[in-house]
Motif scaffolding. Structure first.
Motif, PDB file in Angstrom:
ATOM      1  N   THR A  88       0.776  -1.349  -0.108  1.00  0.00           N
ATOM      2  CA  THR A  88       0.223  -0.114  -0.074  1.00  0.00           C
ATOM      3  C   THR A  88       0.850   1.206  -0.011  1.00  0.00           C
ATOM      4  O   THR A  88       1.916   1.311   0.899  1.00  0.00           O
ATOM      5  N   MET A  89       0.510   2.175  -0.750  1.00  0.00           N
ATOM      6  CA  MET A  89       1.322   3.448  -0.739  1.00  0.00           C
ATOM      7  C   MET A  89       0.389   4.622  -0.957  1.00  0.00           C
ATOM      8  O   MET A  89      -0.712   4.612  -1.603  1.00  0.00           O
ATOM      9  N   GLU A  90       0.537   5.769  -0.285  1.00  0.00           N
ATOM     10  CA  GLU A  90      -0.166   7.058  -0.438  1.00  0.00           C
ATOM     11  C   GLU A  90       0.879   7.858  -1.346  1.00  0.00           C
ATOM     12  O   GLU A  90       1.920   8.225  -0.796  1.00  0.00           O
ATOM     13  N   VAL A  91       0.213   8.474  -2.360  1.00  0.00           N
ATOM     14  CA  VAL A  91       0.975   9.289  -3.314  1.00  0.00           C
ATOM     15  C   VAL A  91       0.253  10.532  -3.828  1.00  0.00           C
ATOM     16  O   VAL A  91      -0.594  10.586  -3.926  1.00  0.00           O
ATOM     17  N   ALA A 170      -4.076   9.943  -3.652  1.00  0.00           N
ATOM     18  CA  ALA A 170      -4.614   8.855  -3.226  1.00  0.00           C
ATOM     19  C   ALA A 170      -4.023   7.797  -2.654  1.00  0.00           C
ATOM     20  O   ALA A 170      -2.669   7.746  -2.471  1.00  0.00           O
ATOM     21  N   ILE A 171      -4.607   6.703  -1.953  1.00  0.00           N
ATOM     22  CA  ILE A 171      -3.987   5.592  -1.556  1.00  0.00           C
ATOM     23  C   ILE A 171      -4.097   4.641  -2.381  1.00  0.00           C
ATOM     24  O   ILE A 171      -5.494   4.181  -2.961  1.00  0.00           O
ATOM     25  N   ILE A 172      -3.080   3.666  -2.817  1.00  0.00           N
ATOM     26  CA  ILE A 172      -3.346   2.550  -3.932  1.00  0.00           C
ATOM     27  C   ILE A 172      -2.864   1.400  -3.297  1.00  0.00           C
ATOM     28  O   ILE A 172      -1.848   1.603  -2.356  1.00  0.00           O
ATOM     29  N   GLN A 173      -3.193   0.510  -3.870  1.00  0.00           N
ATOM     30  CA  GLN A 173      -2.823  -0.834  -3.054  1.00  0.00           C
ATOM     31  C   GLN A 173      -2.853  -1.988  -4.132  1.00  0.00           C
ATOM     32  O   GLN A 173      -3.497  -2.032  -5.288  1.00  0.00           O
ATOM     33  N   VAL A 174      -1.688  -2.827  -4.275  1.00  0.00           N
ATOM     34  CA  VAL A 174      -1.877  -4.140  -5.094  1.00  0.00           C
ATOM     35  C   VAL A 174      -1.380  -5.384  -4.079  1.00  0.00           C
ATOM     36  O   VAL A 174      -0.683  -5.347  -3.126  1.00  0.00           O
ATOM     37  N   ALA A 175      -2.422  -6.398  -4.325  1.00  0.00           N
ATOM     38  CA  ALA A 175      -2.456  -7.577  -3.498  1.00  0.00           C
ATOM     39  C   ALA A 175      -1.992  -8.787  -4.481  1.00  0.00           C
ATOM     40  O   ALA A 175      -2.595  -8.762  -5.373  1.00  0.00           O
ATOM     41  N   LYS A 186      -8.090   4.147  -3.247  1.00  0.00           N
ATOM     42  CA  LYS A 186      -8.931   5.207  -2.407  1.00  0.00           C
ATOM     43  C   LYS A 186      -8.493   6.578  -2.772  1.00  0.00           C
ATOM     44  O   LYS A 186      -7.543   7.041  -2.139  1.00  0.00           O
ATOM     45  N   LEU A 187      -9.598   7.098  -3.216  1.00  0.00           N
ATOM     46  CA  LEU A 187      -9.462   8.610  -3.418  1.00  0.00           C
ATOM     47  C   LEU A 187      -9.758   9.396  -2.180  1.00  0.00           C
ATOM     48  O   LEU A 187     -10.421   8.915  -1.465  1.00  0.00           O
ATOM     49  N   GLU A 188      -9.190  10.740  -1.943  1.00  0.00           N
ATOM     50  CA  GLU A 188      -9.371  11.429  -0.940  1.00  0.00           C
ATOM     51  C   GLU A 188     -10.877  11.652  -0.685  1.00  0.00           C
ATOM     52  O   GLU A 188     -11.469  11.893  -1.731  1.00  0.00           O
TER      53      GLU A 188
END
Length: 363
Positions: A88-91, A170-175, A186-188
């Motif tokens: 997970t990363m917030e960019v 946004a917070i983005i995630q890869v599983a 996940k957008l603000e």
């Protein structure tokens, strides 16, 4: 024997947790590998890169003209991960003037999971059609000056990309679950959503997982990919300043009810089930204080045997119990999946000890 039971809801142990980076210490940059170094290209495509310097508590990436597409190979800072994972990363991507969306085509930053090219150690060993990866990035794509997402799956250097409306942060995630890759965002001010699902049976067990940033596609498409890959390109119109708040690794735990499920099939594993497993549940600050929320519904102590603790649980969630004699050093006791709304752990008595402390957490 006096016993105290506490129930923090954050995970107590995870073999991938140590790979995470909150970007509050400049020295952590040394823990990341760079693709141009690992593969021996010798050409750094980054204008500047720092942790906790340009912006406190952030990784800041300012790439030169470079890109990922087909055989064009761009920037990647990564850590090697074997098996299933969720990252997970917030960019926050901006133009170099820091005043809004980038104004150069395909200027984005995000998460990449790439198959290593371990036989490639110098440019003379490079061959075409060898790129295999998935990424989700935020910035501007084919509409410079406007925020967009780009998601891309590349198989043997054949790239399929999709573009969607984005946001300034946004917070983005890869599983990864076996052969399936789930891409979430996940957008603000909005809820998590499952953005894309991919089945990639070609991906090896060990991948390079990390952060990419790229910018200024227009001049690149006129270049030979090999020349691009071995060049640090000055000039043109690079326009990206990417600030990354954190990058967190976790090992996913899939409940037994979904152990054989096809995560690429929305009818078999719904978006709601994916979001219950991942999203915020998989995005926890490793340094954050534990929040006590689990309710203890019963406890019974038997001299010479130990303590049995019953607590409220969520079916399908894994829980872990640890014990301590001093509240400083903790020892693993047991981990199990909850199969009902109440679960229990039995902790053997520690002979000759006046007190024993326990804690239970989502694992």
């Amino acid at each position: 024997m006096a016993l105290l039971v506490s129930c923090p809801t954050r995970s107590l142990a995870d073999d991938l947790r140590a790979l995470s980076d909150e970007f509050d210490n400049a020295s952590s940059l040394a823990a990341w590998s760079r693709i141009f170094e690992v593969e021996g290209w010798g050409a750094d495509q980054m204008e500047s890169l720092d942790i906790n310097a340009s912006r406190s508590g952030y990784l800041t990436m300012v790439p030169k003209t470079s890109s990922w597409y087909r055989d064009w190979r761009g920037i990647l800072m990564f850590k090697r991960v074997t098996g299933d994972f969720v990252v997970t990363m917030e960019v926050e991507p901006r133009g170099r003037n820091l005043e809004g969306a980038p104004n150069s085509s395909y200027s984005l930053a995000g998460i990449m999971a790439r198959a290593p090219r371990d036989t490639l150690t110098q440019p003379s060993e490079w061959t075409a059609n060898g790129e295999n990866y998935i990424f989700l990035s935020l910035g501007t794509a084919n509409n410079p000056g406007h925020y967009q997402f780009e998601v891309k799956s590349t198989v043997n250097s054949s790239s399929h990309l999709e573009i969607d409306e984005g946001a300034q942060r946004a917070i983005i995630q890869v599983a990864r679950i076996g052969e399936v890759f789930l891409v979430l965002r996940k957008l603000e001010g909005r809820d998590w959503e499952v953005h894309r699902r991919y089945r990639r049976s070609d991906m090896p067990d060990t991948l390079q997982v990390g952060i990419t940033a790229y910018t200024d596609w227009s001049p690149i498409e006129l270049m030979d990919p090999f020349e691009h890959n071995r060049s640090s390109i000055d000039g043109h119109n690079p326009d990206l300043n990417a600030a990354v708040d954190y990058f967190r690794f976790r090992r996913p735990r899939v409940p037994s009810a979904l152990a054989e499920a096809d995560f690429s099939d929305r009818f078999e594993v719904s978006d709601a089930q994916v979001l219950d497993l991942f999203g915020d549940r998989a995005n926890r600050d490793p340094a954050a204080a534990a929040v006590v929320e689990l309710e203890i519904t019963g406890k019974a102590y038997a001299p010479g045997i130990g303590l049995e603790v019953e607590f409220e649980s969520i079916p399908g969630v894994f829980y872990r119990v640890e014990k301590s004699e001093d509240l400083r050093s903790w020892t693993f006791v047991e981990s199990a999946e909850a199969v009902a709304e109440r679960s229990s752990f039995r902790v053997p008595e520690t002979q000759g000890k006046a007190s024993l402390y326990l804690r239970i957490a989502e694992d």
